[in-house]
Write a protein that holds these residues in place. Sequence first.
Motif, PDB file in Angstrom:
ATOM      1  N   SER A 666       0.849  -1.182   0.000  1.00 10.44           N
ATOM      2  CA  SER A 666       0.000   0.000   0.000  1.00 10.44           C
ATOM      3  C   SER A 666       0.887   1.236   0.000  1.00 10.44           C
ATOM      4  CB  SER A 666      -0.919   0.023   1.230  1.00 10.44           C
ATOM      5  OG  SER A 666      -1.519   1.291   1.376  1.00 10.44           O
ATOM      6  N   LEU A 667       0.751   2.059  -1.045  1.00  7.94           N
ATOM      7  CA  LEU A 667       1.544   3.284  -1.112  1.00  7.94           C
ATOM      8  C   LEU A 667       1.184   4.214   0.038  1.00  7.94           C
ATOM      9  CD1 LEU A 667       3.571   5.038  -2.624  1.00  7.94           C
ATOM     10  CD2 LEU A 667       1.680   5.909  -4.021  1.00  7.94           C
ATOM     11  N   ARG A 668      -0.075   4.219   0.415  1.00 10.94           N
ATOM     12  CA  ARG A 668      -0.506   5.092   1.521  1.00 10.94           C
ATOM     13  C   ARG A 668       0.149   4.672   2.826  1.00 10.94           C
ATOM     14  NH1 ARG A 668      -6.839   6.446   3.030  1.00 10.94           N
ATOM     15  NH2 ARG A 668      -6.377   7.990   4.667  1.00 10.94           N
ATOM     16  N   ARG A 672       2.835   6.654   5.096  1.00  5.04           N
ATOM     17  CA  ARG A 672       2.501   6.897   6.504  1.00  5.04           C
ATOM     18  C   ARG A 672       3.631   6.448   7.425  1.00  5.04           C
ATOM     19  NH1 ARG A 672      -3.185   4.606   7.640  1.00  5.04           N
ATOM     20  NH2 ARG A 672      -2.069   2.640   7.659  1.00  5.04           N
ATOM     21  N   VAL A 673       4.330   5.390   7.055  1.00  5.09           N
ATOM     22  CA  VAL A 673       5.452   4.909   7.871  1.00  5.09           C
ATOM     23  C   VAL A 673       6.671   5.806   7.700  1.00  5.09           C
ATOM     24  CG1 VAL A 673       7.118   3.027   8.130  1.00  5.09           C
ATOM     25  CG2 VAL A 673       4.680   2.513   7.926  1.00  5.09           C
ATOM     26  N   LEU A 674       6.897   6.282   6.495  1.00  6.46           N
ATOM     27  CA  LEU A 674       8.120   7.040   6.214  1.00  6.46           C
ATOM     28  C   LEU A 674       8.064   8.482   6.706  1.00  6.46           C
ATOM     29  CD1 LEU A 674       9.036   5.834   2.603  1.00  6.46           C
ATOM     30  CD2 LEU A 674      10.185   5.257   4.747  1.00  6.46           C
ATOM     31  N   ILE A 675       6.875   9.093   6.711  1.00  8.49           N
ATOM     32  CA  ILE A 675       6.779  10.508   7.066  1.00  8.49           C
ATOM     33  C   ILE A 675       7.379  10.808   8.436  1.00  8.49           C
ATOM     34  CG2 ILE A 675       5.114  12.297   7.735  1.00  8.49           C
ATOM     35  CD1 ILE A 675       3.466  11.560   5.297  1.00  8.49           C
ATOM     36  N   PRO A 676       7.066  10.052   9.506  1.00  6.20           N
ATOM     37  CA  PRO A 676       7.669  10.356  10.814  1.00  6.20           C
ATOM     38  C   PRO A 676       9.195  10.225  10.805  1.00  6.20           C
ATOM     39  CG  PRO A 676       5.805   8.882  11.057  1.00  6.20           C
ATOM     40  CD  PRO A 676       6.106   8.934   9.604  1.00  6.20           C
ATOM     41  N   LEU A 704      20.969   7.202   9.861  1.00  2.84           N
ATOM     42  CA  LEU A 704      20.548   5.844   9.509  1.00  2.84           C
ATOM     43  C   LEU A 704      19.961   5.129  10.718  1.00  2.84           C
ATOM     44  CD1 LEU A 704      23.449   4.559   7.201  1.00  2.84           C
ATOM     45  CD2 LEU A 704      21.099   5.068   6.535  1.00  2.84           C
ATOM     46  N   LEU A 705      20.560   5.369  11.875  1.00  3.48           N
ATOM     47  CA  LEU A 705      20.050   4.742  13.092  1.00  3.48           C
ATOM     48  C   LEU A 705      18.682   5.296  13.478  1.00  3.48           C
ATOM     49  CD1 LEU A 705      23.272   4.426  15.277  1.00  3.48           C
ATOM     50  CD2 LEU A 705      21.733   2.573  14.624  1.00  3.48           C
ATOM     51  N   ILE A 706      18.448   6.587  13.235  1.00  2.00           N
ATOM     52  CA  ILE A 706      17.119   7.144  13.500  1.00  2.00           C
ATOM     53  C   ILE A 706      16.074   6.391  12.681  1.00  2.00           C
ATOM     54  CG2 ILE A 706      15.650   9.177  13.230  1.00  2.00           C
ATOM     55  CD1 ILE A 706      18.078  10.916  13.781  1.00  2.00           C
ATOM     56  N   VAL A 707      16.391   6.152  11.414  1.00  2.00           N
ATOM     57  CA  VAL A 707      15.472   5.412  10.552  1.00  2.00           C
ATOM     58  C   VAL A 707      15.324   3.970  11.047  1.00  2.00           C
ATOM     59  CG1 VAL A 707      15.098   4.555   8.203  1.00  2.00           C
ATOM     60  CG2 VAL A 707      15.991   6.870   8.575  1.00  2.00           C
ATOM     61  N   ALA A 708      16.463   3.374  11.463  1.00  2.00           N
ATOM     62  CA  ALA A 708      16.420   1.978  11.913  1.00  2.00           C
ATOM     63  C   ALA A 708      15.570   1.831  13.167  1.00  2.00           C
ATOM     64  CB  ALA A 708      17.843   1.491  12.169  1.00  2.00           C
ATOM     65  N   VAL A 709      15.790   2.711  14.142  1.00  2.00           N
ATOM     66  CA  VAL A 709      15.040   2.621  15.402  1.00  2.00           C
ATOM     67  C   VAL A 709      13.592   3.071  15.192  1.00  2.00           C
ATOM     68  CG1 VAL A 709      14.879   3.500  17.762  1.00  2.00           C
ATOM     69  CG2 VAL A 709      17.105   2.932  16.801  1.00  2.00           C
ATOM     70  N   GLY A 710      13.432   4.207  14.497  1.00  2.00           N
ATOM     71  CA  GLY A 710      12.094   4.765  14.342  1.00  2.00           C
ATOM     72  C   GLY A 710      11.183   3.917  13.493  1.00  2.00           C
ATOM     73  N   SER A 711      11.754   3.113  12.593  1.00  2.00           N
ATOM     74  CA  SER A 711      10.896   2.281  11.747  1.00  2.00           C
ATOM     75  C   SER A 711      10.073   1.307  12.579  1.00  2.00           C
ATOM     76  CB  SER A 711      11.743   1.522  10.725  1.00  2.00           C
ATOM     77  OG  SER A 711      12.661   0.658  11.372  1.00  2.00           O
ATOM     78  N   ASN A 712      10.632   0.837  13.695  1.00  2.00           N
ATOM     79  CA  ASN A 712       9.870  -0.054  14.574  1.00  2.00           C
ATOM     80  C   ASN A 712       8.635   0.659  15.128  1.00  2.00           C
ATOM     81  OD1 ASN A 712      11.655  -2.375  14.519  1.00  2.00           O
ATOM     82  ND2 ASN A 712      13.087  -1.138  15.687  1.00  2.00           N
ATOM     83  N   TYR A 713       8.827   1.921  15.571  1.00  2.00           N
ATOM     84  CA  TYR A 713       7.692   2.673  16.120  1.00  2.00           C
ATOM     85  C   TYR A 713       6.623   2.883  15.055  1.00  2.00           C
ATOM     86  CZ  TYR A 713      11.529   3.976  19.313  1.00  2.00           C
ATOM     87  OH  TYR A 713      12.600   3.973  20.170  1.00  2.00           O
ATOM     88  N   THR A 784       1.066   8.675  12.312  1.00  2.00           N
ATOM     89  CA  THR A 784       0.976   7.431  11.554  1.00  2.00           C
ATOM     90  C   THR A 784      -0.454   6.932  11.419  1.00  2.00           C
ATOM     91  OG1 THR A 784       3.188   6.777  12.215  1.00  2.00           O
ATOM     92  CG2 THR A 784       1.734   5.038  11.438  1.00  2.00           C
ATOM     93  N   SER A 785      -1.243   6.942  12.505  1.00  2.00           N
ATOM     94  CA  SER A 785      -2.598   6.397  12.430  1.00  2.00           C
ATOM     95  C   SER A 785      -3.631   7.517  12.313  1.00  2.00           C
ATOM     96  CB  SER A 785      -2.892   5.559  13.688  1.00  2.00           C
ATOM     97  OG  SER A 785      -2.764   6.366  14.852  1.00  2.00           O
ATOM     98  N   ARG A 786      -4.810   7.127  11.973  1.00  2.00           N
ATOM     99  CA  ARG A 786      -5.892   8.093  11.809  1.00  2.00           C
ATOM    100  C   ARG A 786      -6.409   8.543  13.162  1.00  2.00           C
ATOM    101  NH1 ARG A 786      -9.987   5.085   7.873  1.00  2.00           N
ATOM    102  NH2 ARG A 786     -11.168   7.004   8.225  1.00  2.00           N
ATOM    103  N   VAL A 787      -7.108   9.667  13.170  1.00  2.00           N
ATOM    104  CA  VAL A 787      -7.640  10.218  14.424  1.00  2.00           C
ATOM    105  C   VAL A 787      -8.674   9.249  14.996  1.00  2.00           C
ATOM    106  CG1 VAL A 787      -8.864  12.134  15.493  1.00  2.00           C
ATOM    107  CG2 VAL A 787      -7.295  12.542  13.593  1.00  2.00           C
TER     108      VAL A 787
END
Length: 800
Positions: A666-668, A672-676, A704-713, A784-787
Amino acid sequence: MSLERRWIVAIWLVGVAAAIAVVAHTRYITDLSAFLPAHPTPTEQLLVDQLTDGPASRLILISLEKGDSALRAQVSAAMAQRLRGDARFSHVDNGESVTADRDREFLFQHRYLLSDAIDPRHFSAAGLRSAIEDTTSNLASSAGLMLKSLVPHDPTGEMLHIVDELSRTPGPRTQDGVWISADATRTLMAAQTAAGGSDTDAQELDLAAIRSAFAAAAAVVPGAAVVELRLSGPGVFAVSARSKIKQAATRLSLVSSVLVICILLAVYRSVVALGLGLLPVATGALVGVAAVALGFGAVHGTTLGFGITLIGESVDYSIYFFISASKSWRHMLWPTIRLGMLTSVVGFASLLPSGFPGLAQLGLYSISGLIAAALVTRFILPELLPAGFAIRDVAPLGVRVGRLRDALRRSGGPLLAGAACALAAAAAFVIYQHQHTLWNHELSALSPVAPEALAYDATLRADLGTADVLDLVVISGPSLEAVLRGAERAGRALQPLIDAGVISGYDSPALYMPSQLTQQARRDALPDDESLRASLRAAMADSELKDDSLQPFFTDVQAARSAPQMTPDDLRGTSLAMGFSALTLHRDDRWNALLAMHAPNRAAAPGTDLARVRAALTSARLSDATVLDMKAQSDALYASYLHEAIRLSLIGLAFIVVLLWLALRSLRRVTRVLIPLVLAVLTVTAGLALGGQRLTLLHLVGMLLIVAVGSNYALFFDHESAKDGESSPRTATPLTLASLLVANLSTVIAFGLLSFSQVPVLEALGMTVAPGAFLALIFSALLTSRVPPAPAGATTDAHA
């Protein structure tokens, strides 16, 4: 425990034992060789050679301070005597005349091969007349007493001419028979190590030998307890840096471990969970270091320091496991954790193709460490849980966090998206404003050496009168003879620049050991006895010298005509040996002769005009000569290193996007995952720029570590939002929120402590990842998630 489970645990234990064995026998390095290309160009290879094994890298500067000069001189003499008998050092010099007799004997014995005045015209009647007149006039000078005894053997003054040539560069002051500084507050010594500067282990032993020699000397010299020893030089810096990085990594690992343990103990209320939870961290760190050691043969100190970052990320896996532990954990949470881990792996995998070993090391360490930590969490921890295992219920904490988060989402509503866009635009604008000063392109930015230490090193070098080793003419060739011939031709090309004041002089190995071709030409220029006597009679028609008093001269010339040519072995036991060895470098099948240029008067010129030096060498058609500006070349190399790292990181980001697309379909959701993550990186980068921090390679790795750690969140929040379909989103469960909060707190602590390490490379990681990870969690939770809809009641999914 079933047989299958026992086999799983046994395989893990064997793997850990093997990793421990590898780590225990690993060599750790801290020089800049890991930041130099693995497959350099010829010019880059010259730079690599100089930085790793060149003469400058093997020089240790020794200073004795405090106490009176006579006392320091006694300590210096005792130290030098001890060190000269140590095979670790190829040469030790403190200004003593211990080799003076040998030097004079060598120079006098080979004067006709060493003197550049020797040619056929020199022994013509006119040439002899001119040389003898100069010698006669010098008899009235301060050197007259020495010359008077040499005249019967050397009426043409070859010995004095050689001494003058070798003394062009002023040396240090001498007092009490040893070298002292210009202000007489320090007694100086220089030691050339047999081992190259890149061999940090050998350099550490060399420094220990010097300190041992000082202690032994101080013990036998009365009153020497007040004398202090200070050392400087590349080897000193490398050993100190390795120790500093190890100490900082160990200290911060312990402190961060203690803090994380306290947090986890307060959350878990279970010692068993705490102990088991550290297994993925320890396994990941061990496997990471072992993988680098096996892949590269040595582990760089930066990689070692980078190891403590696994405390901040790999501990997250066990936190998710314990807080959300249930029979359905593998089916509900593991797929999300696995995707987050793979995202990190893909990002760091982009560093593996790097042509710079240091960057590839960081990539390999991260990949192997994260995979090992995730696999231990997935396959080992469930097998080690005791019967009836349970931790404190942290669902109430998750409920409170969820209420706060949902309240912010509802109150902010559509404004959050606008605020995110405004923040991204502001951060991008700040970065654009600082685009020309954002990145630090100097290799020294990665050095842990304090500016005060570098300034002291420069002071010692000025006292010793050493050449500016940052500017070199390097002659490369297949043999020593070839490079010595090239050095002689380069010297002739540089002479006009000395006359013009472009350089004040240069050091060349050919001054200590002429090429065999030159020696043969000078020997051929010596006349036979009959011709020499005839020319001398014509030259001495009006001279006070008598022909019969110069019989030793005739004898010596004829002996020189048939004497063997000099070889480097003949230099042994003389002070010239150190100069020659310091200016020649042999690696594999290549030889290099180094001509170290002395800069002009700094008051009159800002530095050496290397363009004119290159032009002079080009005019002389010296195709085998390279002008090497060490600082400019190393900075240019690091700049290309940095550009490659940025390019590879962008490629890694592209692969992450592809991976998320394949997983989420899903592109959406991918957006949504990448924006944060992108927003967190932009915000931290802009904050560093506003704070006046110029970014280095380690800041990039931190991103790179910000992306690595933040991707889990981001993936957890996305998973919860999409669990029941986009039309009916759910908020994250309390246990998930609690685990994310605890994991983030552990990460921020582990990385935040790096900011206080006083080691530049570790500080860069700390000040980048700590705020970045925190922002990644906040942005993921809010964006990331909707209201969520307003609660109809007080019901809450406790997900026990």
